[in-house]
Design an enzyme around this catalytic site. Sequence first.
Site: not given
Length: 561
Positions: A217, A271
């Site tokens: 956002d 990751e």
Amino acid sequence: MTVRYHAAGTDTAHRDTRDWWRQAVVYQVYPRSFADSDGDGIGDLPGATSRLGHLAALGVDAVWLSPFYPSELADGGYDVADYRDVDPRLGTLDDFDALVAEAHRLGLKVMVDIVPNHSSDQHAWFQEALRSAPGSAARERYVFRAGKGEHGELPPTDWVSCFGGPAWTRLPDGWWYLHLFAPQQPDFNWDNPEVRADFRTTLRFWSDRGVDGFRVDVAHGLAKDLAAPLRDIGAVEACEPRDLPEDGSHPFWDRDEVHEIFRDWRGVFDEYDPPRVAVAEAWVRNSRRTAYATPQELGQAFNFDFLEAALRAGVLRACIDTALADARAAGATATWVLSNHDVIRHASRHGLPEACDAEAWLLSDGRRPALDREDGLRRALAATLLMLALPGSGYLYQGEELGLPEVADLDRAALQDPVWTRSQGRSKGRDGCRVPLPWRRDGSSYGFGSGGSWLPQPPYWGEVSVEAQEGDPAAPLEVYRTALRLRRRLLADEALEWLSGPDEAAGGLLHFRRSGGWHCVTNLSDTPQPLPGGTLLLSSAPVTGERLPPWTTAWVRTATE
């Protein structure tokens, strides 16, 4: 005239690869308006889980959840009080885990909203800041400043809120805090290492729970020029991309420093295997959008130019060309959208005259001009099939598969969007696209739940419900289902070849070919247009003979391919 766009080596027909998102169709769920499981009138996570079968049957690839976090609902959940929990009115973390598990069982990826520009004023950090002295470490997580004037009685700058009024609120101790949206949404200070570290923790928290990606956002608002003295913006508008400078020099929108933040986030995403993906909500110039979408940052950025474009072939052709070129330059894919929780639904928007003032139309409760719902829906479906045929990912907003119109005649007393109050009645706000969905023909809330709905539903809602449209091949629901089923089968790569040129576009025709020999032909005019010979796979309106009717899109497999 032939123009080709190629994306070499990108076989994206399969959803289960690391690049599942490149040509995915993502369905936005606004949880409070999707499905209510406990009869309190507010949609919730168990309700959403119970309806995931609808999304799997629709044929989408992923579900994106708008905020479900603890919130005082000052801005429909985008005022987040705790980034690592679920609002008790919407469920629990166990309910969230159950939703992810069911989505993955059905073959759906899950994306969630992340709201990094601001928190709720009820967030523990902001409450600590209010209890702390000016200049304290607690206040450094947000943006506090002394005011101007003899006694500090004037805001520190002329910055304005996107919801209307000043972007500063004064505290009893005389200091002011920044909020680019509602006063209940104080802006974070992203120069603060604690803020950066905490959001890394949040990204890992949800990724560890199985989330596949994030919608970011206000991605273009995080970095701000906070060097003293803060500078005014003067005549530069606060929110309009076309008014922003192209050199990243605006005090708080689209600054170059924001990309350092997202490069850091990419380290977190990578990751995981597969890496998590993100899409930027960045209302910026075309020339600035590509940085957000690079593989080194978020991976995607919404193309709002397509959403805002007039339904004219030349305008859309230029928009498509720009978006595909930008995506290729970024090493990303284009990201298309026609409706979301912030804009008038496109079944209504495209039914209005091009020069119509949409705000004035809403304020007239949809009476002036009177909307032709059938005409608006016809144009909306033509735009949708065009969008779904384009290379890249498509984002659908809940209920658009039903052809839902904007509920423009909501009573003023029912409005809950802060835009309505902050603008002092000059803008009716976004509630009209957030009215809870109709699932059945009848009942207290047309199948949304057993206890009514938090926004009033119009009396014709049952006519456009899922139940009313099931099995009707001409209904929007079945058009969407057929389109998404075909799209999945037809997709090969991200290449596009234009077979129409500027002259045809001037006459209202858009025609391109995708790899595998299927064509998309769109007629955005009042005159029938030629249709290539071959097998008609799908059309947004009935087609007879060899001419494409006005305001219609068709997918065709030609006889020679």
